[in-house]
Design an enzyme around this catalytic site. Structure first.
Site, PDB file in Angstrom:
ATOM      1  N   GLY A  83       0.854  -1.201   0.000  1.00  0.00           N
ATOM      2  CA  GLY A  83       0.000   0.000   0.000  1.00  0.00           C
ATOM      3  C   GLY A  83       0.882   1.240   0.000  1.00  0.00           C
TER       4      GLY A  83
ATOM      5  N   GLY B  89      -0.264   4.877  -0.882  1.00  0.00           N
ATOM      6  CA  GLY B  89      -1.391   5.482  -0.171  1.00  0.00           C
ATOM      7  C   GLY B  89      -0.921   6.580   0.780  1.00  0.00           C
TER       8      GLY B  89
ATOM      9  CE  LYS C 116     -11.734   5.025  10.403  1.00  0.00           C
ATOM     10  NZ  LYS C 116     -10.711   4.046  10.011  1.00  0.00           N
TER      11      LYS C 116
ATOM     12  CG  HIS D   2     -11.205   8.926  11.572  1.00  0.00           C
ATOM     13  ND1 HIS D   2     -11.803   8.564  12.752  1.00  0.00           N
ATOM     14  CD2 HIS D   2      -9.924   8.470  11.632  1.00  0.00           C
ATOM     15  CE1 HIS D   2     -10.926   7.906  13.504  1.00  0.00           C
ATOM     16  NE2 HIS D   2      -9.775   7.840  12.849  1.00  0.00           N
ATOM     17  CG  HIS D   3      -9.452  10.919   6.367  1.00  0.00           C
ATOM     18  ND1 HIS D   3      -9.807  10.114   5.323  1.00  0.00           N
ATOM     19  CD2 HIS D   3      -8.672  10.160   7.177  1.00  0.00           C
ATOM     20  CE1 HIS D   3      -9.255   8.916   5.473  1.00  0.00           C
ATOM     21  NE2 HIS D   3      -8.562   8.917   6.607  1.00  0.00           N
TER      22      HIS D   3
ATOM     23  CB  THR E 246      -9.006   4.055  17.545  1.00  0.00           C
ATOM     24  OG1 THR E 246      -7.866   3.795  16.737  1.00  0.00           O
ATOM     25  CG2 THR E 246      -8.567   4.715  18.842  1.00  0.00           C
TER      26      THR E 246
ATOM     27  CB  ALA F  14      -0.957  -1.524  15.820  1.00  0.00           C
ATOM     28  N   PRO F  15      -4.540  -1.332  15.876  1.00  0.00           N
ATOM     29  CG  PRO F  15      -6.445  -1.978  17.061  1.00  0.00           C
ATOM     30  CD  PRO F  15      -4.949  -2.131  17.042  1.00  0.00           C
ATOM     31  CG  ASN F  16      -4.431   5.078  16.963  1.00  0.00           C
ATOM     32  OD1 ASN F  16      -3.357   5.590  16.682  1.00  0.00           O
ATOM     33  ND2 ASN F  16      -5.559   5.757  17.003  1.00  0.00           N
ATOM     34  CG  PHE F  17       0.900   2.103  14.171  1.00  0.00           C
ATOM     35  CD1 PHE F  17       1.882   1.269  14.691  1.00  0.00           C
ATOM     36  CD2 PHE F  17       0.070   1.598  13.195  1.00  0.00           C
ATOM     37  CE1 PHE F  17       2.035  -0.033  14.237  1.00  0.00           C
ATOM     38  CE2 PHE F  17       0.214   0.302  12.728  1.00  0.00           C
ATOM     39  CZ  PHE F  17       1.197  -0.520  13.256  1.00  0.00           C
TER      40      PHE F  17
HETATM   41  P1  NAD Z   1      -5.204   4.939   1.081  1.00  0.00           P
HETATM   42  O1  NAD Z   1      -6.458   4.640   0.324  1.00  0.00           O
HETATM   43  O2  NAD Z   1      -4.596   6.293   0.953  1.00  0.00           O
HETATM   44  O3  NAD Z   1      -4.076   3.859   0.701  1.00  0.00           O
HETATM   45  C1  NAD Z   1      -4.345   2.503   0.415  1.00  0.00           C
HETATM   46  C2  NAD Z   1      -3.345   2.068  -0.640  1.00  0.00           C
HETATM   47  O4  NAD Z   1      -3.558   0.663  -0.900  1.00  0.00           O
HETATM   48  C3  NAD Z   1      -3.528   2.812  -1.998  1.00  0.00           C
HETATM   49  O5  NAD Z   1      -2.291   3.320  -2.462  1.00  0.00           O
HETATM   50  C4  NAD Z   1      -4.080   1.746  -2.906  1.00  0.00           C
HETATM   51  O6  NAD Z   1      -3.694   1.917  -4.274  1.00  0.00           O
HETATM   52  C5  NAD Z   1      -3.450   0.482  -2.306  1.00  0.00           C
HETATM   53  N1  NAD Z   1      -4.193  -0.714  -2.767  1.00  0.00           N
HETATM   54  C6  NAD Z   1      -5.533  -0.883  -2.812  1.00  0.00           C
HETATM   55  N2  NAD Z   1      -5.833  -2.065  -3.368  1.00  0.00           N
HETATM   56  C7  NAD Z   1      -4.643  -2.653  -3.688  1.00  0.00           C
HETATM   57  C8  NAD Z   1      -4.287  -3.886  -4.311  1.00  0.00           C
HETATM   58  N3  NAD Z   1      -5.225  -4.754  -4.739  1.00  0.00           N
HETATM   59  N4  NAD Z   1      -2.966  -4.180  -4.437  1.00  0.00           N
HETATM   60  C9  NAD Z   1      -2.013  -3.318  -4.010  1.00  0.00           C
HETATM   61  N5  NAD Z   1      -2.296  -2.107  -3.439  1.00  0.00           N
HETATM   62  C10 NAD Z   1      -3.597  -1.798  -3.282  1.00  0.00           C
HETATM   63  O7  NAD Z   1      -5.540   4.620   2.612  1.00  0.00           O
HETATM   64  P2  NAD Z   1      -4.768   5.152   3.912  1.00  0.00           P
HETATM   65  O8  NAD Z   1      -5.397   6.406   4.403  1.00  0.00           O
HETATM   66  O9  NAD Z   1      -3.302   5.101   3.669  1.00  0.00           O
HETATM   67  O10 NAD Z   1      -5.182   4.027   4.979  1.00  0.00           O
HETATM   68  C11 NAD Z   1      -4.860   2.666   4.766  1.00  0.00           C
HETATM   69  C12 NAD Z   1      -5.422   1.829   5.914  1.00  0.00           C
HETATM   70  O11 NAD Z   1      -4.744   2.179   7.118  1.00  0.00           O
HETATM   71  C13 NAD Z   1      -6.909   2.052   6.209  1.00  0.00           C
HETATM   72  O12 NAD Z   1      -7.500   0.834   6.572  1.00  0.00           O
HETATM   73  C14 NAD Z   1      -6.905   3.014   7.379  1.00  0.00           C
HETATM   74  O13 NAD Z   1      -8.070   2.955   8.161  1.00  0.00           O
HETATM   75  C15 NAD Z   1      -5.705   2.501   8.140  1.00  0.00           C
HETATM   76  N6  NAD Z   1      -5.061   3.433   9.074  1.00  0.00           N
HETATM   77  C16 NAD Z   1      -4.581   2.895  10.224  1.00  0.00           C
HETATM   78  C17 NAD Z   1      -3.888   3.704  11.114  1.00  0.00           C
HETATM   79  C18 NAD Z   1      -3.331   3.074  12.366  1.00  0.00           C
HETATM   80  O14 NAD Z   1      -2.727   3.783  13.194  1.00  0.00           O
HETATM   81  N7  NAD Z   1      -3.461   1.758  12.533  1.00  0.00           N
HETATM   82  C19 NAD Z   1      -3.712   5.056  10.861  1.00  0.00           C
HETATM   83  C20 NAD Z   1      -4.222   5.577   9.665  1.00  0.00           C
HETATM   84  C21 NAD Z   1      -4.879   4.746   8.782  1.00  0.00           C
END
Ligand code: NAD
Length: 267
Positions: A10, A13, A159, A155-156, A166, A125-128
């Site tokens: 990812g 993203g 989402k 959230h934005h 969290t 980790a649900p939240n980092f």
């Molecule tokens: P995003 O949509 O910006 O990024 C997701 C990425 O995954 C994109 O670049 C997309 O092209 C890629 N992707 C999608 N399908 C794919 C595939 N089949 N193969 C390869 N790549 C693929 O999302 P984001 O804002 O970066 O968030 C990602 C995840 O992280 C979400 O589930 C979000 O809720 C979570 N998140 C968790 C925390 C945490 O602290 N745990 C913090 C922020 C976001």
């Protein structure tokens, strides 16, 4: 000292690009691979706003693992894809650090089994954000003194899931410590959903707006007083110290670890 070889899934993203920058900046880590379905064939350094890094974006996770031999895979993709990625990584002997939300209790059981069967480790980790973990801990402590509480998570607007992972984890931590039952609801909901969702008497409200990143307020109430505990992630950088810690710790912590708090707090 050998640097830990890292693959980011990812990578293009919002979170993935931030992870790329944080991994490249850390002297103990070496970025060896980047996977995404977009920008395939381009250099991830350019996509992340850095200089060329010599790491080309691939769209086949298994192929990248075989060729680039990462020790740890970091996944920030989508709820629909994350379990498939985890299976691929763990079966190939790669430890995984997962931030993607939407992982169910049944998924956690499967991850635990995969870790056992393939002698690999996983951090989910649900939240980092370290401040968010402290907010949750303070909420769990406060639950011993207040039985009435509501959670508002903001959230934005991109989402994909609601309520946030969290907020669910916070409600679970509060429930584990709560002293008395919450009062029964009185009054009618004139518009369906006006009182939010509910987990065992705890109301959860999800706000989605452009301009927000990740925020949560836990409001406790009792006679004549309220206690509000709030955390704000003002940029995605807020998650990076936790992600880097997760990468370094997952290697030495056997099996599945659920929640970064296990790597942070002593008890
Ligand atoms: P995003 O949509 O910006 O990024 C997701 C990425 O995954 C994109 O670049 C997309 O092209 C890629 N992707 C999608 N399908 C794919 C595939 N089949 N193969 C390869 N790549 C693929 O999302 P984001 O804002 O970066 O968030 C990602 C995840 O992280 C979400 O589930 C979000 O809720 C979570 N998140 C968790 C925390 C945490 O602290 N745990 C913090 C922020 C976001």
């Amino acid at each position: 000292m050998e640097r830990i070889k890292v693959l980011v899934s990812g990578a293009c993203g919002r979170m993935g690009r931030e992870v790329i920058k944080a991994v490249v900046k850390d002297e103990g880590l070496q970025l060896v691979a980047a996977v995404d379905k977009i920008n395939v064939g381009k250099d991830i350094g350019i996509i992340a706003g850095l200089e060329t890094l010599g790491v080309t974006i691939g769209d086949d996770l298994n192929e990248r693992i075989v060729k680039d031999k990462p020790q740890v895979m970091v996944d920030f993709t989508t709820p629909a894809l994350v379990m498939e990625n985890l299976r691929t990584g763990l079966k190939a002997g790669v430890h995984v650090v997962v931030g993607t939300t939407g992982i169910s209790p049944a998924d956690l059981r499967e991850i635990e089994e995969l870790c056992d069967n393939y002698q690999t480790n996983a951090l989910v980790a649900p939240n980092f954000a370290i401040g968010a973990l402290l907010m949750m801990r303070c909420a769990a402590i406060s639950a011993q003194y207040f039985s009435q509480v509501e959670i508002i998570e903001l959230h934005h607007d991109q989402k994909l899931d609601a309520p946030s992972g969290t907020s669910i984890k916070t409600a679970e931590m509060i429930l584990a410590n709560r002293v008395g039952p919450s009062h029964p609801e009185i009054g009618e909901e004139k518009i369906k959903g006006a009182r939010g969702g509910e987990i065992d008497g705890i109301r959860l409200h999800s706000v989605r707006l452009p301009g927000l990143i990740a925020h949560q307020e836990v409001i406790f109430g009792s006679e004549g007083q309220t206690l509000t505990i709030r955390h704000d992630s003002l940029s995605r950088e807020s998650f990076m110290p936790g992600v880097i810690l997760g990468i370094k710790k997952v290697i030495e912590n056997q099996g599945l670890t659920y929640g970064l708090d296990h790597f942070l707090f002593k008890d």
